[in-house]
Design a protein around this motif. Structure first.
Motif, PDB file in Angstrom:
ATOM      1  N   ASP A  34       0.822  -1.210   0.000  1.00  0.00           N
ATOM      2  CA  ASP A  34       0.000   0.000   0.000  1.00  0.00           C
ATOM      3  C   ASP A  34       0.850   1.251   0.000  1.00  0.00           C
ATOM      4  OD1 ASP A  34      -2.486   1.270  -0.024  1.00  0.00           O
ATOM      5  OD2 ASP A  34      -2.396   1.665   2.127  1.00  0.00           O
ATOM      6  N   THR A  57      -0.495  -4.208   4.119  1.00  0.00           N
ATOM      7  CA  THR A  57       0.327  -3.108   4.614  1.00  0.00           C
ATOM      8  C   THR A  57      -0.540  -2.057   5.285  1.00  0.00           C
ATOM      9  OG1 THR A  57       2.037  -3.363   2.932  1.00  0.00           O
ATOM     10  CG2 THR A  57       1.739  -1.156   3.836  1.00  0.00           C
ATOM     11  N   SER A  89      17.118  -0.783   6.239  1.00  0.00           N
ATOM     12  CA  SER A  89      18.168   0.090   6.771  1.00  0.00           C
ATOM     13  C   SER A  89      18.555  -0.420   8.163  1.00  0.00           C
ATOM     14  CB  SER A  89      17.634   1.521   6.905  1.00  0.00           C
ATOM     15  OG  SER A  89      16.576   1.539   7.850  1.00  0.00           O
TER      16      SER A  89
HETATM   17  C1  LIG Z   1       8.405  -6.795  -0.392  1.00  0.00           C
HETATM   18  C2  LIG Z   1       8.339  -5.417   0.165  1.00  0.00           C
HETATM   19  C3  LIG Z   1       7.099  -4.823   0.311  1.00  0.00           C
HETATM   20  C4  LIG Z   1       6.978  -3.518   0.773  1.00  0.00           C
HETATM   21  N1  LIG Z   1       5.745  -2.977   0.871  1.00  0.00           N
HETATM   22  C5  LIG Z   1       5.626  -1.690   1.217  1.00  0.00           C
HETATM   23  C6  LIG Z   1       4.347  -1.087   1.218  1.00  0.00           C
HETATM   24  O1  LIG Z   1       3.347  -1.723   0.944  1.00  0.00           O
HETATM   25  N2  LIG Z   1       4.267   0.226   1.542  1.00  0.00           N
HETATM   26  C7  LIG Z   1       5.377   0.976   1.865  1.00  0.00           C
HETATM   27  O2  LIG Z   1       5.224   2.156   2.137  1.00  0.00           O
HETATM   28  N3  LIG Z   1       6.598   0.407   1.889  1.00  0.00           N
HETATM   29  C8  LIG Z   1       6.730  -0.899   1.557  1.00  0.00           C
HETATM   30  N4  LIG Z   1       7.968  -1.467   1.530  1.00  0.00           N
HETATM   31  C9  LIG Z   1       9.119  -0.646   1.952  1.00  0.00           C
HETATM   32  C10 LIG Z   1       9.603  -1.000   3.337  1.00  0.00           C
HETATM   33  O3  LIG Z   1       8.583  -1.074   4.281  1.00  0.00           O
HETATM   34  C11 LIG Z   1      10.629  -0.007   3.806  1.00  0.00           C
HETATM   35  O4  LIG Z   1      10.068   1.254   4.009  1.00  0.00           O
HETATM   36  C12 LIG Z   1      11.695   0.151   2.816  1.00  0.00           C
HETATM   37  O5  LIG Z   1      12.240  -1.119   2.503  1.00  0.00           O
HETATM   38  C13 LIG Z   1      12.754   1.065   3.335  1.00  0.00           C
HETATM   39  O6  LIG Z   1      13.256   0.549   4.527  1.00  0.00           O
HETATM   40  P1  LIG Z   1      14.109   1.451   5.442  1.00  0.00           P
HETATM   41  O7  LIG Z   1      13.246   2.608   5.795  1.00  0.00           O
HETATM   42  O8  LIG Z   1      14.455   0.615   6.624  1.00  0.00           O
HETATM   43  O9  LIG Z   1      15.252   1.843   4.584  1.00  0.00           O
HETATM   44  C14 LIG Z   1       8.135  -2.789   1.100  1.00  0.00           C
HETATM   45  C15 LIG Z   1       9.385  -3.380   0.969  1.00  0.00           C
HETATM   46  C16 LIG Z   1       9.507  -4.685   0.510  1.00  0.00           C
HETATM   47  C17 LIG Z   1      10.860  -5.308   0.401  1.00  0.00           C
END
Ligand SMILES: Cc1cc2nc3c(=O)[nH]c(=O)nc-3n(C[C@H](O)[C@H](O)[C@H](O)COP(=O)(O)O)c2cc1C
Length: 440
Positions: free
Chosen positions: A56, A93, A218
């Motif tokens: 999402d 999500t 991260s």
């Molecule tokens: C398979 C997968 C699905 C994710 N789904 C979402 C999502 O639905 N919405 C969102 O805002 N971020 C999503 N993310 C991003 C992560 O929640 C996260 O914010 C991003 O990997 C950055 O991580 P960090 O803030 O620790 O660097 C997803 C990441 C992955 C690997």
């Protein structure tokens, strides 16, 4: 018993490839048609998948002219999918930055009741700069603040899910007693971000708490996952980085006093499957020809918090100097590192980089025969890179059907995947313990 893989089907548009929505093999249904999602979930269940997942975002993408992504509100979709299926786990999500914990605890507890114990929440702190503008317009919350708020959010929702004891409902018609006094209690939370009295306004859910999923990569994201997540989605373009991530997260979970087996690592895998490798490569070329590099350029800019890539020539090899330092990106920091590392290693042109990212946005993309893909999965699974996979078919449903028909039986024959569900709830499928309630 032999250790077995966990498989999740990630729903995304008409497939994970950026141009899937235009391809003749993808679903003819509108992306607002609930039958599309219910049908995909039934296919996942028929293939004995552990779970399905809906991502999402809280803003419309700027690339809507050429990008068919419909953000039907995922918790609402889960309710509709729950009544169309019986076994498959249901992950959606929701954001800790832009939701009140009481609302969220209530929504996921409801889905867990509606689905008889199949709900899971993918915890995100929301990295999209445009989302902030839809919630009060105060500007994007910094990476560190988002995770600080996320921590307190978890304290509140876990408290709310535990605010009813397991035996709180008497439902005794003869005695006239529904809820047992003393077995339901407020949480009286007062913190930096939230003031929540509680208790939750419904009984404890079948799984105790919904399964908690997370996908931050991260350092801060990993520590958050190590504390809270029971399954972790992650994006890798090579087995080596997946192994590094796997080992690190298991170590961090152990350092938090948790059993490393109780945190499943599920890297993304986007396979284009055909009976020969040449045919699989031909299919990839066919879908790639439907992409527009300008759409890819905009998406790349979004990933890097709005950085302007418009001046970059499309056919010159890239260097890390063409990108902002990932450490300065307030958006999805870990994925920007994945991209810059790939540029450092392979020196692709912008056109080549965008073609790779078009496949599945930085997840592992491959094309081959069912045997080749099953071998790769077995290699990652036994080689300390994965507890299973977040399966991201490039075209839906066609490439999921190929996965179910060709790869699942190969994995089953090798004893690497279940042939039948042995339980009814997602905690059973994932082999997760029931969370200990804070009530008693
Ligand atoms: C398979 C997968 C699905 C994710 N789904 C979402 C999502 O639905 N919405 C969102 O805002 N971020 C999503 N993310 C991003 C992560 O929640 C996260 O914010 C991003 O990997 C950055 O991580 P960090 O803030 O620790 O660097 C997803 C990441 C992955 C690997």
């Amino acid at each position: 018993m032999q250790r077995q893989m966990h498989l999740n089907l990630f729903f995304h548009s008409r497939g994970h490839h950026e141009a899937s929505w235009r391809h003749p093999a993808s679903s003819p249904l509108a992306l607002t048609d609930i039958r599309y999602y219910q049908d995909l979930a039934r296919r996942a269940e028929a293939a004995k998948f552990d779970s399905i997942f809906l991502a999402d975002q809280l803003a419309l993408g700027e690339d809507v002219a050429q990008a068919a992504r419909t953000w039907l509100e995922p918790i609402t979709v889960l309710a509709a999918v729950a009544v169309a299926t019986e076994r498959v786990g249901l992950i959606a999500t929701a954001s800790t930055t832009y939701t009140e914990p009481f609302n969220l605890a209530r929504q996921f507890a409801s889905i867990d009741h509606i689905s008889n114990g199949r709900a899971a929440w993918n915890i995100v702190t929301s990295w999209l700069a445009t989302a902030a503008r839809n919630f009060g317009g105060a500007g994007q919350v910094s990476h560190a603040d988002r995770y600080a708020r996320g921590e307190e959010f978890m304290t509140v929702v876990n408290g709310l899910w535990d605010s009813w004891a397991d035996d709180a409902v008497a439902d005794d018609r003869a005695e006239g007693i529904y809820g047992r006094a003393g077995r339901i209690r407020p949480i009286d939370h007062r913190g930096d971000f939230y003031q929540v009295a509680g208790p939750l306004n419904m009984p404890r859910c079948p799984q105790g708490r919904p399964v908690l999923v997370q996908a931050g990569s991260s350092d801060t994201g990993r520590r958050f996952a190590a504390r809270h997540a029971e399954a972790v989605f992650t994006a890798h373009m090579a087995k080596e980085t997946a192994q590094e991530f796997y080992a690190d997260l298991k170590r961090l979970a152990a350092a938090e006093g948790r059993d490393p087996l109780q945190i499943l690592i599920l890297p993304g895998l986007s396979p284009m499957i055909a009976s020969t490798e040449a045919e699989a490569q031909r299919l990839v070329r066919e879908v790639n020809e439907l992409t527009d590099p300008e759409v890819g350029r905009k998406r790349l800019s979004n990933r890097f918090g709005g950085h302007d890539f418009s001046h970059l020539p499309i056919d010159r090899p890239l260097t890390p100097a063409d990108f902002p330092d990932p450490g300065s990106v307030e958006a999805a920091r870990s994925r920007t590192e994945v991209i810059v590392n790939l540029v450092r290693r392979d020196k692709p042109t912008l056109r080549q980089l965008l073609a790779y990212l078009a496949g599945a946005r930085g997840h592992y993309v491959t094309a081959g025969t069912p045997e080749q893909i099953a071998d790769l999965m077995a290699d990652w699974f036994t080689g300390g890179a994965a507890d299973g996979f977040n399966v991201m078919p490039p075209l839906l449903p066609a490439q999921f059907d190929a996965f179910a028909a060709e790869i699942v039986p190969l994995l089953q024959r090798r004893g690497l995947f279940r042939t039948e569900y042995s339980g009814t709830m997602l905690r059973h499928h994932y082999g997760l313990a029931w969370p200990k309630s804070q009530f008693d």
